[in-house]
Design an enzyme around this catalytic site. Sequence first.
Site, PDB file in Angstrom:
ATOM      1  N   ASP A 208      41.812   4.877  35.057  1.00 38.91           N
ATOM      2  CA  ASP A 208      41.140   3.792  36.054  1.00 38.91           C
ATOM      3  C   ASP A 208      42.277   2.771  36.138  1.00 38.91           C
ATOM      4  O   ASP A 208      42.339   2.518  37.172  1.00 38.91           O
ATOM      5  CB  ASP A 208      39.621   2.893  34.712  1.00 38.91           C
ATOM      6  CG  ASP A 208      40.097   2.641  33.361  1.00 38.91           C
ATOM      7  OD1 ASP A 208      41.371   3.189  33.003  1.00 38.91           O
ATOM      8  OD2 ASP A 208      39.590   2.742  32.432  1.00 38.91           O
TER       9      ASP A 208
ATOM     10  N   ASP B 235      43.866   8.646  21.681  1.00 40.54           N
ATOM     11  CA  ASP B 235      42.887   9.724  22.638  1.00 40.54           C
ATOM     12  C   ASP B 235      43.842  10.837  23.236  1.00 40.54           C
ATOM     13  O   ASP B 235      45.382  10.898  23.286  1.00 40.54           O
ATOM     14  CB  ASP B 235      42.387   8.956  23.236  1.00 40.54           C
ATOM     15  CG  ASP B 235      41.488   8.150  23.290  1.00 40.54           C
ATOM     16  OD1 ASP B 235      41.106   8.770  21.864  1.00 40.54           O
ATOM     17  OD2 ASP B 235      41.347   7.522  23.832  1.00 40.54           O
TER      18      ASP B 235
ATOM     19  N   ASP C 261      42.898   3.432  18.155  1.00 39.20           N
ATOM     20  CA  ASP C 261      42.694   4.690  18.473  1.00 39.20           C
ATOM     21  C   ASP C 261      43.514   4.971  19.198  1.00 39.20           C
ATOM     22  O   ASP C 261      44.578   5.423  19.200  1.00 39.20           O
ATOM     23  CB  ASP C 261      41.678   4.944  18.510  1.00 39.20           C
ATOM     24  CG  ASP C 261      40.834   4.582  19.962  1.00 39.20           C
ATOM     25  OD1 ASP C 261      39.103   4.416  19.008  1.00 39.20           O
ATOM     26  OD2 ASP C 261      41.523   4.286  20.375  1.00 39.20           O
TER      27      ASP C 261
END
Length: 438
Positions: free
Chosen positions: A129, A51, A49
Amino acid sequence: MPRNAHSISRRQISENALKVLYRLHKSGFKAYLVGGGVRDLLLGQEPKDFDVVTNATPEEIKRLFRNCRLVGRRFRLAHIVFGRDIIEVATFRGHHDTSNEKISKSNAQGRLLRDNVYGGIDEDAERRDFTVNALYYDISDFAIHSYAGGIHDLEKGILRLIGDPDTRYREDPVRMLRAVRFATKLNMQIEAVTAAPIKQLAPLLKDIPAARMYEEVLKLFFAGHAEQNFDMMQEYGLFAPLFPAIQAQLDEYPKGACAKMMHAVMRSTDERVKADRPITPAFFYAAILWYPLRQRADEIASESGLTTNDAYYAAMGDIMEQQCRTISVPRRFSTPAKDIWQLQLRLERSLNTRAFKMAEHPKFRAAFDLLQLRAEVEGGSLEKTATWWNNFLNADEENRSKIVRSGPRGNSRNNNGNRSRTGNRRRRPANKQPKAAE
Protein backbone atom coordinates in the site's frame (compact mmCIF):
# COMPACT_ATOMS: atom_id res chain seq x y z
CA MET A 1 21.11 -1.22 1.72
CA PRO A 2 23.81 -3.69 2.83
CA ARG A 3 24.11 -4.64 6.51
CA ASN A 4 26.73 -1.96 7.25
CA ALA A 5 24.46 0.79 5.86
CA HIS A 6 21.49 0.36 8.22
CA SER A 7 20.87 -0.01 11.95
CA ILE A 8 18.72 -3.17 12.13
CA SER A 9 20.21 -6.03 14.15
CA ARG A 10 18.88 -9.57 14.56
CA ARG A 11 18.84 -8.92 18.31
CA GLN A 12 15.91 -6.55 17.68
CA ILE A 13 13.86 -9.19 15.84
CA SER A 14 11.71 -11.66 17.75
CA GLU A 15 13.16 -15.13 18.22
CA ASN A 16 10.10 -16.77 16.68
CA ALA A 17 10.26 -14.59 13.56
CA LEU A 18 13.93 -15.53 13.15
CA LYS A 19 13.04 -19.24 13.45
CA VAL A 20 10.53 -18.88 10.61
CA LEU A 21 12.94 -16.89 8.43
CA TYR A 22 15.80 -19.34 8.92
CA ARG A 23 13.72 -22.46 8.27
CA LEU A 24 12.34 -21.01 5.02
CA HIS A 25 15.83 -19.94 3.95
CA LYS A 26 17.42 -23.33 4.78
CA SER A 27 14.63 -25.08 2.86
CA GLY A 28 15.62 -23.24 -0.32
CA PHE A 29 13.01 -20.46 -0.26
CA LYS A 30 13.43 -16.68 -0.27
CA ALA A 31 12.48 -15.21 3.12
CA TYR A 32 12.17 -11.57 4.17
CA LEU A 33 10.95 -9.61 7.17
CA VAL A 34 8.59 -7.09 5.58
CA GLY A 35 6.55 -3.94 6.10
CA GLY A 36 5.83 -2.40 9.48
CA GLY A 37 8.40 -4.42 11.40
CA VAL A 38 11.24 -3.16 9.19
CA ARG A 39 9.80 0.37 9.10
CA ASP A 40 9.48 0.64 12.88
CA LEU A 41 12.97 -0.73 13.52
CA LEU A 42 14.45 1.86 11.16
CA LEU A 43 12.52 4.58 13.04
CA GLY A 44 13.85 3.34 16.38
CA GLN A 45 10.41 2.11 17.49
CA GLU A 46 9.49 -1.29 18.90
CA PRO A 47 7.45 -3.24 16.32
CA LYS A 48 4.08 -4.54 17.42
CA ASP A 49 4.51 -7.66 15.28
CA PHE A 50 6.86 -9.18 12.71
CA ASP A 51 5.48 -10.26 9.32
CA VAL A 52 7.33 -12.52 6.89
CA VAL A 53 7.04 -12.80 3.10
CA THR A 54 8.37 -15.63 0.96
CA ASN A 55 8.18 -17.27 -2.47
CA ALA A 56 6.89 -20.48 -0.84
CA THR A 57 3.18 -21.11 -1.41
CA PRO A 58 0.82 -21.45 1.59
CA GLU A 59 0.71 -25.22 1.08
CA GLU A 60 4.53 -25.44 1.02
CA ILE A 61 4.71 -23.33 4.19
CA LYS A 62 2.23 -25.65 5.91
CA ARG A 63 4.37 -28.68 5.05
CA LEU A 64 7.41 -26.99 6.63
CA PHE A 65 5.75 -26.04 9.93
CA ARG A 66 3.64 -28.41 12.01
CA ASN A 67 2.42 -25.41 14.04
CA CYS A 68 0.99 -23.73 10.92
CA ARG A 69 -2.62 -22.94 10.07
CA LEU A 70 -3.84 -21.40 6.81
CA VAL A 71 -6.30 -18.50 7.09
CA GLY A 72 -7.99 -15.92 4.89
CA ARG A 73 -10.21 -16.05 1.85
CA ARG A 74 -9.42 -12.76 0.13
CA PHE A 75 -5.70 -13.57 0.37
CA ARG A 76 -4.39 -16.87 1.70
CA LEU A 77 -1.99 -16.48 4.65
CA ALA A 78 -0.05 -18.84 6.88
CA HIS A 79 -0.04 -18.29 10.64
CA ILE A 80 2.85 -19.95 12.45
CA VAL A 81 1.74 -20.36 16.05
CA PHE A 82 4.19 -20.19 18.96
CA GLY A 83 1.91 -20.23 22.00
CA ARG A 84 0.35 -16.75 22.11
CA ASP A 85 2.78 -15.39 19.53
CA ILE A 86 1.73 -15.69 15.88
CA ILE A 87 4.09 -15.01 12.97
CA GLU A 88 2.15 -14.18 9.80
CA VAL A 89 3.72 -15.49 6.59
CA ALA A 90 2.50 -14.38 3.16
CA THR A 91 3.45 -15.54 -0.32
CA PHE A 92 4.73 -12.85 -2.72
CA ARG A 93 1.71 -11.26 -4.39
CA GLY A 94 1.57 -10.84 -8.15
CA HIS A 95 -0.40 -8.77 -10.67
CA HIS A 96 -3.92 -9.64 -11.82
CA ASP A 97 -3.22 -10.97 -15.29
CA THR A 98 -5.69 -13.86 -15.17
CA SER A 99 -9.47 -14.16 -15.53
CA ASN A 100 -9.67 -17.15 -13.18
CA GLU A 101 -12.16 -16.04 -10.49
CA LYS A 102 -10.95 -18.81 -8.16
CA ILE A 103 -7.73 -16.91 -7.54
CA SER A 104 -8.63 -13.26 -8.22
CA LYS A 105 -11.87 -11.31 -8.33
CA SER A 106 -13.03 -7.68 -7.95
CA ASN A 107 -16.48 -6.19 -7.46
CA ALA A 108 -18.06 -3.42 -9.56
CA GLN A 109 -16.43 -0.70 -7.41
CA GLY A 110 -12.95 -2.24 -7.86
CA ARG A 111 -12.69 -3.76 -4.37
CA LEU A 112 -10.68 -6.99 -4.30
CA LEU A 113 -12.82 -9.91 -3.21
CA ARG A 114 -10.17 -12.54 -3.90
CA ASP A 115 -6.45 -11.96 -4.34
CA ASN A 116 -4.57 -15.26 -4.46
CA VAL A 117 -2.24 -14.25 -7.28
CA TYR A 118 1.42 -15.04 -6.59
CA GLY A 119 4.54 -13.43 -8.07
CA GLY A 120 8.05 -12.28 -7.18
CA ILE A 121 9.43 -9.69 -4.78
CA ASP A 122 9.28 -6.87 -7.35
CA GLU A 123 5.59 -7.48 -8.02
CA ASP A 124 4.93 -7.90 -4.31
CA ALA A 125 6.49 -4.50 -3.62
CA GLU A 126 4.25 -2.87 -6.23
CA ARG A 127 1.22 -4.44 -4.53
CA ARG A 128 2.11 -2.95 -1.11
CA ASP A 129 0.00 0.00 0.00
CA PHE A 130 2.44 2.71 1.15
CA THR A 131 6.06 3.26 0.16
CA VAL A 132 7.21 3.14 3.79
CA ASN A 133 5.82 -0.40 3.98
CA ALA A 134 7.67 -1.58 0.83
CA LEU A 135 10.76 -2.46 2.87
CA TYR A 136 12.24 -5.98 2.99
CA TYR A 137 14.90 -7.33 5.37
CA ASP A 138 16.68 -10.25 3.66
CA ILE A 139 17.66 -13.04 6.08
CA SER A 140 20.21 -14.42 3.60
CA ASP A 141 22.57 -11.40 3.74
CA PHE A 142 20.83 -9.02 6.26
CA ALA A 143 20.41 -6.33 3.57
CA ILE A 144 17.32 -4.11 3.25
CA HIS A 145 15.54 -3.84 -0.10
CA SER A 146 13.63 -0.55 -0.49
CA TYR A 147 11.07 -0.03 -3.29
CA ALA A 148 9.25 3.05 -4.66
CA GLY A 149 11.35 5.45 -2.57
CA GLY A 150 10.38 3.91 0.77
CA ILE A 151 13.58 4.87 2.59
CA HIS A 152 13.46 8.42 1.20
CA ASP A 153 9.82 8.91 2.29
CA LEU A 154 10.61 7.46 5.70
CA GLU A 155 13.40 9.97 6.20
CA LYS A 156 11.25 12.89 4.94
CA GLY A 157 8.17 11.92 6.97
CA ILE A 158 5.93 11.54 3.91
CA LEU A 159 3.13 8.97 3.63
CA ARG A 160 2.66 8.10 -0.03
CA LEU A 161 0.57 5.42 -1.73
CA ILE A 162 2.19 3.18 -4.34
CA GLY A 163 0.29 3.53 -7.61
CA ASP A 164 -2.87 5.49 -8.44
CA PRO A 165 -4.62 6.45 -5.14
CA ASP A 166 -8.14 6.21 -6.59
CA THR A 167 -7.50 2.66 -7.83
CA ARG A 168 -5.68 1.52 -4.70
CA TYR A 169 -8.40 2.85 -2.35
CA ARG A 170 -11.09 1.17 -4.43
CA GLU A 171 -9.17 -2.14 -4.26
CA ASP A 172 -9.26 -1.92 -0.45
CA PRO A 173 -11.07 1.07 1.15
CA VAL A 174 -9.51 0.23 4.54
CA ARG A 175 -6.30 1.77 3.14
CA MET A 176 -7.91 5.17 3.81
CA LEU A 177 -8.10 4.33 7.51
CA ARG A 178 -4.55 3.01 7.42
CA ALA A 179 -3.41 6.33 5.92
CA VAL A 180 -4.84 8.17 8.93
CA ARG A 181 -3.45 5.66 11.42
CA PHE A 182 0.07 5.67 9.98
CA ALA A 183 0.11 9.47 9.70
CA THR A 184 -0.57 9.91 13.42
CA LYS A 185 1.43 6.92 14.63
CA LEU A 186 4.55 7.78 12.61
CA ASN A 187 4.11 11.57 12.80
CA MET A 188 4.00 11.82 9.00
CA GLN A 189 2.24 14.04 6.50
CA ILE A 190 -0.12 12.37 4.02
CA GLU A 191 1.14 13.38 0.59
CA ALA A 192 -1.35 15.65 -1.28
CA VAL A 193 -2.03 13.24 -4.17
CA THR A 194 -2.53 10.38 -1.69
CA ALA A 195 -4.98 12.44 0.38
CA ALA A 196 -6.96 13.95 -2.51
CA PRO A 197 -9.52 11.15 -3.19
CA ILE A 198 -10.17 10.12 0.43
CA LYS A 199 -13.18 12.33 1.17
CA GLN A 200 -14.94 11.34 -2.03
CA LEU A 201 -14.27 7.62 -1.58
CA ALA A 202 -14.97 7.45 2.18
CA PRO A 203 -18.51 6.00 1.67
CA LEU A 204 -16.88 2.84 0.24
CA LEU A 205 -16.12 1.84 3.85
CA LYS A 206 -19.80 0.90 4.21
CA ASP A 207 -19.13 -2.17 2.05
CA ILE A 208 -16.34 -3.54 4.28
CA PRO A 209 -17.37 -6.56 6.41
CA ALA A 210 -18.32 -5.44 9.93
CA ALA A 211 -16.04 -8.05 11.53
CA ARG A 212 -12.99 -6.61 9.76
CA MET A 213 -13.94 -3.07 10.78
CA TYR A 214 -13.97 -4.08 14.45
CA GLU A 215 -10.25 -4.88 14.29
CA GLU A 216 -9.47 -1.67 12.41
CA VAL A 217 -11.25 0.43 15.03
CA LEU A 218 -9.17 -1.17 17.79
CA LYS A 219 -6.00 -0.17 15.93
CA LEU A 220 -7.28 3.37 15.40
CA PHE A 221 -8.46 4.15 18.92
CA PHE A 222 -6.55 1.85 21.28
CA ALA A 223 -2.97 2.69 20.35
CA GLY A 224 -2.45 6.08 22.01
CA HIS A 225 -3.52 8.36 19.14
CA ALA A 226 -7.32 8.17 19.44
CA GLU A 227 -8.03 11.91 19.58
CA GLN A 228 -5.75 12.70 16.64
CA ASN A 229 -7.27 9.88 14.60
CA PHE A 230 -10.81 11.02 15.43
CA ASP A 231 -10.08 14.58 14.30
CA MET A 232 -8.43 13.42 11.07
CA MET A 233 -11.24 10.96 10.34
CA GLN A 234 -13.72 13.82 10.72
CA GLU A 235 -11.62 15.95 8.36
CA TYR A 236 -11.69 13.27 5.65
CA GLY A 237 -15.26 12.05 6.21
CA LEU A 238 -14.13 8.62 7.40
CA PHE A 239 -15.94 8.60 10.75
CA ALA A 240 -19.53 8.73 9.46
CA PRO A 241 -19.52 5.36 7.59
CA LEU A 242 -18.30 3.61 10.76
CA PHE A 243 -20.45 5.40 13.38
CA PRO A 244 -23.59 6.73 11.64
CA ALA A 245 -25.61 7.20 14.86
CA ILE A 246 -22.86 9.30 16.44
CA GLN A 247 -22.22 11.30 13.27
CA ALA A 248 -25.92 12.24 13.07
CA GLN A 249 -25.63 13.91 16.48
CA LEU A 250 -22.31 15.54 15.62
CA ASP A 251 -23.86 17.05 12.49
CA GLU A 252 -26.97 18.26 14.32
CA TYR A 253 -25.13 19.61 17.37
CA PRO A 254 -21.53 20.30 16.22
CA LYS A 255 -20.63 21.86 19.58
CA GLY A 256 -23.03 19.88 21.73
CA ALA A 257 -22.66 17.23 24.41
CA CYS A 258 -21.95 14.40 21.96
CA ALA A 259 -18.99 16.22 20.40
CA LYS A 260 -17.60 17.05 23.85
CA MET A 261 -18.05 13.44 24.94
CA MET A 262 -16.19 12.12 21.88
CA HIS A 263 -13.16 14.27 22.64
CA ALA A 264 -13.33 13.42 26.36
CA VAL A 265 -13.44 9.66 25.61
CA MET A 266 -10.63 9.83 23.06
CA ARG A 267 -8.47 11.93 25.39
CA SER A 268 -9.15 9.60 28.33
CA THR A 269 -8.32 6.53 26.21
CA ASP A 270 -5.01 8.06 25.10
CA GLU A 271 -4.11 8.89 28.70
CA ARG A 272 -4.84 5.32 29.81
CA VAL A 273 -2.72 3.87 26.99
CA LYS A 274 0.20 6.16 27.86
CA ALA A 275 -0.13 5.24 31.57
CA ASP A 276 -0.30 1.52 30.65
CA ARG A 277 -3.72 1.23 32.29
CA PRO A 278 -6.31 -1.28 31.02
CA ILE A 279 -8.81 -0.27 28.34
CA THR A 280 -11.79 -2.24 27.14
CA PRO A 281 -14.04 -2.00 24.06
CA ALA A 282 -17.08 -2.42 26.37
CA PHE A 283 -16.45 0.91 28.09
CA PHE A 284 -15.35 2.62 24.86
CA TYR A 285 -18.57 1.77 23.00
CA ALA A 286 -20.76 2.48 26.05
CA ALA A 287 -19.21 5.96 26.33
CA ILE A 288 -19.23 7.06 22.68
CA LEU A 289 -22.76 5.73 22.09
CA TRP A 290 -24.28 7.24 25.26
CA TYR A 291 -25.84 10.31 23.63
CA PRO A 292 -27.26 8.43 20.62
CA LEU A 293 -28.72 6.00 23.19
CA ARG A 294 -30.28 8.83 25.19
CA GLN A 295 -31.78 10.39 22.07
CA ARG A 296 -33.25 7.06 20.98
CA ALA A 297 -34.67 6.44 24.48
CA ASP A 298 -36.37 9.86 24.43
CA GLU A 299 -37.89 9.03 21.02
CA ILE A 300 -39.21 5.67 22.24
CA ALA A 301 -40.64 7.20 25.44
CA SER A 302 -42.37 9.93 23.42
CA GLU A 303 -43.79 7.52 20.82
CA SER A 304 -44.85 4.67 23.10
CA GLY A 305 -45.42 6.23 26.52
CA LEU A 306 -43.02 3.78 28.16
CA THR A 307 -41.35 4.68 31.43
CA THR A 308 -37.83 6.12 31.30
CA ASN A 309 -36.26 2.82 32.35
CA ASP A 310 -38.20 0.72 29.83
CA ALA A 311 -37.48 3.21 27.05
CA TYR A 312 -33.75 3.03 27.80
CA TYR A 313 -33.76 -0.77 27.83
CA ALA A 314 -35.50 -0.83 24.44
CA ALA A 315 -33.11 1.78 23.05
CA MET A 316 -30.05 -0.23 24.14
CA GLY A 317 -30.94 -3.03 21.75
CA ASP A 318 -31.68 -0.62 18.89
CA ILE A 319 -28.45 1.37 19.22
CA MET A 320 -26.17 -1.66 19.59
CA GLU A 321 -27.85 -3.46 16.70
CA GLN A 322 -27.42 -0.41 14.48
CA GLN A 323 -23.75 -0.07 15.44
CA CYS A 324 -23.07 -3.75 14.75
CA ARG A 325 -24.16 -3.31 11.13
CA THR A 326 -20.96 -1.35 10.45
CA ILE A 327 -18.68 -2.60 13.25
CA SER A 328 -19.28 -6.08 14.59
CA VAL A 329 -18.90 -5.60 18.34
CA PRO A 330 -18.47 -9.06 19.93
CA ARG A 331 -21.11 -10.04 22.47
CA ARG A 332 -18.45 -10.31 25.18
CA PHE A 333 -18.18 -6.50 24.88
CA SER A 334 -21.68 -5.45 23.79
CA THR A 335 -23.32 -7.14 26.80
CA PRO A 336 -21.08 -5.40 29.40
CA ALA A 337 -21.63 -2.12 27.53
CA LYS A 338 -25.36 -2.50 28.15
CA ASP A 339 -24.64 -3.22 31.83
CA ILE A 340 -22.71 0.06 32.02
CA TRP A 341 -25.66 1.88 30.43
CA GLN A 342 -28.14 0.36 32.89
CA LEU A 343 -25.99 1.41 35.83
CA GLN A 344 -26.08 5.03 34.66
CA LEU A 345 -29.77 5.12 35.47
CA ARG A 346 -29.22 3.55 38.89
CA LEU A 347 -26.21 5.68 39.89
CA GLU A 348 -28.34 8.82 39.96
CA ARG A 349 -30.95 7.15 42.19
CA SER A 350 -28.65 5.42 44.66
CA LEU A 351 -27.25 8.28 46.71
CA ASN A 352 -28.29 6.51 49.90
CA THR A 353 -27.76 3.13 51.59
CA ARG A 354 -28.16 1.40 48.22
CA ALA A 355 -24.73 2.80 47.34
CA PHE A 356 -23.04 -0.01 49.31
CA LYS A 357 -24.58 -2.70 47.10
CA MET A 358 -24.10 -0.66 43.95
CA ALA A 359 -20.36 -0.38 44.58
CA GLU A 360 -20.10 -4.19 44.56
CA HIS A 361 -21.45 -4.53 41.00
CA PRO A 362 -18.80 -6.01 38.61
CA LYS A 363 -19.26 -3.10 36.17
CA PHE A 364 -19.58 -0.38 38.79
CA ARG A 365 -16.09 1.09 38.24
CA ALA A 366 -16.64 1.37 34.48
CA ALA A 367 -20.09 2.89 35.06
CA PHE A 368 -18.64 5.41 37.52
CA ASP A 369 -15.95 6.37 34.99
CA LEU A 370 -18.68 7.05 32.42
CA LEU A 371 -20.62 9.08 34.99
CA GLN A 372 -17.53 11.21 35.56
CA LEU A 373 -17.12 11.80 31.81
CA ARG A 374 -20.78 12.79 31.54
CA ALA A 375 -20.37 15.16 34.50
CA GLU A 376 -17.31 16.70 32.80
CA VAL A 377 -19.40 17.27 29.66
CA GLU A 378 -22.70 18.42 31.23
CA GLY A 379 -21.84 19.81 34.68
CA GLY A 380 -24.81 20.88 36.82
CA SER A 381 -26.61 18.30 38.98
CA LEU A 382 -24.71 15.49 37.27
CA GLU A 383 -21.45 16.99 38.52
CA LYS A 384 -22.84 17.00 42.07
CA THR A 385 -23.83 13.34 41.69
CA ALA A 386 -20.33 12.42 40.49
CA THR A 387 -18.82 14.34 43.42
CA TRP A 388 -21.09 12.51 45.88
CA TRP A 389 -19.97 9.14 44.53
CA ASN A 390 -16.34 10.18 44.53
CA ASN A 391 -16.59 11.22 48.21
CA PHE A 392 -18.36 7.96 49.04
CA LEU A 393 -15.75 5.78 47.31
CA ASN A 394 -12.80 7.58 48.90
CA ALA A 395 -14.22 7.51 52.43
CA ASP A 396 -13.62 4.87 55.11
CA GLU A 397 -16.49 2.72 56.38
CA GLU A 398 -17.50 5.10 59.19
CA ASN A 399 -17.57 8.15 56.93
CA ARG A 400 -19.38 6.23 54.18
CA SER A 401 -22.21 5.59 56.62
CA LYS A 402 -22.38 9.30 57.44
CA ILE A 403 -22.42 10.19 53.74
CA VAL A 404 -25.31 7.86 52.88
CA ARG A 405 -27.30 9.03 55.95
CA SER A 406 -26.92 12.64 54.91
CA GLY A 407 -28.18 11.84 51.39
CA PRO A 408 -27.94 14.25 48.45
CA ARG A 409 -28.44 17.95 48.93
CA GLY A 410 -31.90 19.11 48.03
CA ASN A 411 -34.54 17.22 46.07
CA SER A 412 -33.34 18.08 42.57
CA ARG A 413 -34.44 16.44 39.40
CA ASN A 414 -32.13 13.88 37.86
CA ASN A 415 -30.67 14.11 34.38
CA ASN A 416 -33.69 12.45 32.77
CA GLY A 417 -36.05 15.14 34.08
CA ASN A 418 -37.59 12.89 36.75
CA ARG A 419 -37.74 13.90 40.37
CA SER A 420 -34.94 12.26 42.33
CA ARG A 421 -36.12 9.64 44.79
CA THR A 422 -32.93 9.69 46.82
CA GLY A 423 -34.05 12.02 49.60
CA ASN A 424 -34.84 10.82 53.12
CA ARG A 425 -38.56 10.23 52.73
CA ARG A 426 -40.73 9.53 55.75
CA ARG A 427 -42.65 6.30 55.38
CA ARG A 428 -45.59 4.98 57.32
CA PRO A 429 -44.59 1.99 59.42
CA ALA A 430 -45.73 -1.24 57.76
CA ASN A 431 -47.82 -2.46 60.74
CA LYS A 432 -49.37 0.85 61.72
CA GLN A 433 -53.08 0.95 60.97
CA PRO A 434 -54.76 4.17 59.90
CA LYS A 435 -56.95 5.88 62.52
CA ALA A 436 -60.58 4.82 62.46
CA ALA A 437 -63.05 7.50 61.45
CA GLU A 438 -64.80 9.03 64.40
